[in-house]
Design a protein around this motif. Structure first.
Motif, short mmCIF file in Angstrom:
data_model
loop_
_atom_site.label_atom_id
_atom_site.label_comp_id
_atom_site.label_asym_id
_atom_site.label_seq_id
_atom_site.Cartn_x
_atom_site.Cartn_y
_atom_site.Cartn_z
N LEU A 193 -10.20 -117.32 -62.15
CA LEU A 193 -9.90 -115.92 -61.83
C LEU A 193 -11.18 -115.08 -61.92
CD1 LEU A 193 -7.78 -113.76 -61.13
CD2 LEU A 193 -7.52 -113.41 -63.58
N ASP A 194 -12.01 -115.34 -62.91
CA ASP A 194 -13.27 -114.60 -63.03
C ASP A 194 -14.15 -114.79 -61.80
OD1 ASP A 194 -12.52 -113.64 -65.51
OD2 ASP A 194 -13.73 -115.09 -66.65
N ARG A 195 -14.14 -116.00 -61.23
CA ARG A 195 -14.93 -116.25 -60.02
C ARG A 195 -14.34 -115.54 -58.80
NH1 ARG A 195 -15.02 -121.64 -62.11
NH2 ARG A 195 -13.42 -122.24 -60.60
N LYS A 196 -13.05 -115.26 -58.84
CA LYS A 196 -12.36 -114.63 -57.71
C LYS A 196 -12.08 -113.14 -57.96
CE LYS A 196 -11.48 -118.70 -55.77
NZ LYS A 196 -11.33 -119.14 -54.42
N LYS A 197 -12.71 -112.54 -58.97
CA LYS A 197 -12.37 -111.17 -59.35
C LYS A 197 -12.60 -110.15 -58.23
CE LYS A 197 -16.66 -110.24 -61.78
NZ LYS A 197 -17.25 -110.01 -63.07
N ASP A 198 -13.44 -110.47 -57.26
CA ASP A 198 -13.64 -109.56 -56.12
C ASP A 198 -12.41 -109.50 -55.22
OD1 ASP A 198 -16.18 -109.00 -57.02
OD2 ASP A 198 -17.17 -110.42 -55.67
N GLY B 179 0.19 -115.86 -66.19
CA GLY B 179 -0.53 -115.97 -67.45
C GLY B 179 -1.88 -116.63 -67.20
N LEU B 180 -2.80 -116.44 -68.10
CA LEU B 180 -4.12 -117.04 -67.98
C LEU B 180 -4.28 -118.14 -69.03
CD1 LEU B 180 -6.34 -113.86 -67.51
CD2 LEU B 180 -5.27 -115.29 -65.77
N MET C 98 -2.50 -113.74 -53.31
CA MET C 98 -3.11 -112.42 -53.45
C MET C 98 -2.96 -112.04 -54.91
SD MET C 98 -2.29 -110.22 -50.02
CE MET C 98 -0.54 -110.51 -49.86
N ILE C 99 -4.02 -111.52 -55.50
CA ILE C 99 -4.06 -111.21 -56.92
C ILE C 99 -4.07 -109.69 -57.11
CG2 ILE C 99 -5.31 -111.62 -59.07
CD1 ILE C 99 -6.88 -113.83 -57.45
N PHE C 100 -3.28 -109.24 -58.07
CA PHE C 100 -3.18 -107.80 -58.34
C PHE C 100 -3.30 -107.53 -59.84
CE2 PHE C 100 -0.63 -108.85 -54.62
CZ PHE C 100 -1.19 -108.02 -53.67
N SER C 101 -3.82 -106.36 -60.17
CA SER C 101 -3.96 -105.98 -61.58
C SER C 101 -2.69 -105.32 -62.12
CB SER C 101 -5.16 -105.04 -61.77
OG SER C 101 -5.00 -103.89 -60.97
N GLU C 102 -1.72 -105.08 -61.24
CA GLU C 102 -0.44 -104.53 -61.66
C GLU C 102 0.64 -105.03 -60.71
OE1 GLU C 102 -0.64 -100.18 -59.51
OE2 GLU C 102 -1.45 -100.38 -61.52
N TRP D 221 0.54 -120.09 -63.91
CA TRP D 221 -0.61 -119.94 -64.78
C TRP D 221 -1.87 -120.11 -63.94
CZ3 TRP D 221 -0.19 -118.52 -69.81
CH2 TRP D 221 1.07 -118.62 -70.39
N LEU D 222 -2.92 -119.39 -64.31
CA LEU D 222 -4.21 -119.49 -63.67
C LEU D 222 -5.26 -119.77 -64.73
CD1 LEU D 222 -4.12 -116.13 -61.65
CD2 LEU D 222 -3.32 -118.37 -60.86
N TYR D 223 -6.30 -120.50 -64.34
CA TYR D 223 -7.44 -120.64 -65.25
C TYR D 223 -8.24 -119.34 -65.23
CZ TYR D 223 -6.87 -125.66 -65.98
OH TYR D 223 -6.40 -126.88 -66.35
N LYS D 224 -8.50 -118.79 -66.40
CA LYS D 224 -9.24 -117.53 -66.49
C LYS D 224 -10.61 -117.67 -65.83
CE LYS D 224 -11.04 -114.01 -69.60
NZ LYS D 224 -12.06 -113.67 -68.67
N GLU D 225 -11.26 -118.80 -66.01
CA GLU D 225 -12.58 -119.01 -65.43
C GLU D 225 -12.53 -118.93 -63.90
OE1 GLU D 225 -15.22 -122.89 -65.18
OE2 GLU D 225 -15.16 -122.10 -67.23
#
Length: 84
Positions: free
Chosen positions: A12-17, A56-57, A43-47, A6-10
């Motif tokens: 993840l938002d800071r790391k969206k780049d 999950g967020l 490493m974060i991926f959208s798929e 699980w990740l905190y959405k907040e």
């Protein structure tokens, strides 16, 4: 969908780049199996990509949502500053 992390959405938002860049970034992840938060290079991926797994967020009040919307590859679990 069952997720292992699980990740905190907040956060993840800071790391969206970093999403889909194949570049490791440090962030806190919650290991669902151990029920512990860990600092890790991921490493974060959208798929889904080879070697990644769905995450999950967690929202502001730790409400779970968006399970499987993002995927991560855990590159390294970093030592905790409390492990002395």
């Amino acid at each position: 969908m069952a997720v292992n992390y699980w990740l905190y959405k907040e956060e993840l938002d800071r790391k969206k780049d970093s999403i889909d860049k194949n570049t490791p970034t440090e962030m806190e992840i919650m290991d669902q199996n151990e029920k512990t938060w860990k600092q890790a290079k991921v490493m974060i991926f959208s798929e889904a990509v080879k070697g990644s797994e769905p995450v999950g967020l967690l929202g502001p009040f730790s409400e779970p949502h968006a399970e499987g919307k993002y995927h991560i590859k855990v590159m390294e679990i970093l030592p905790s500053p409390f492990d002395d």
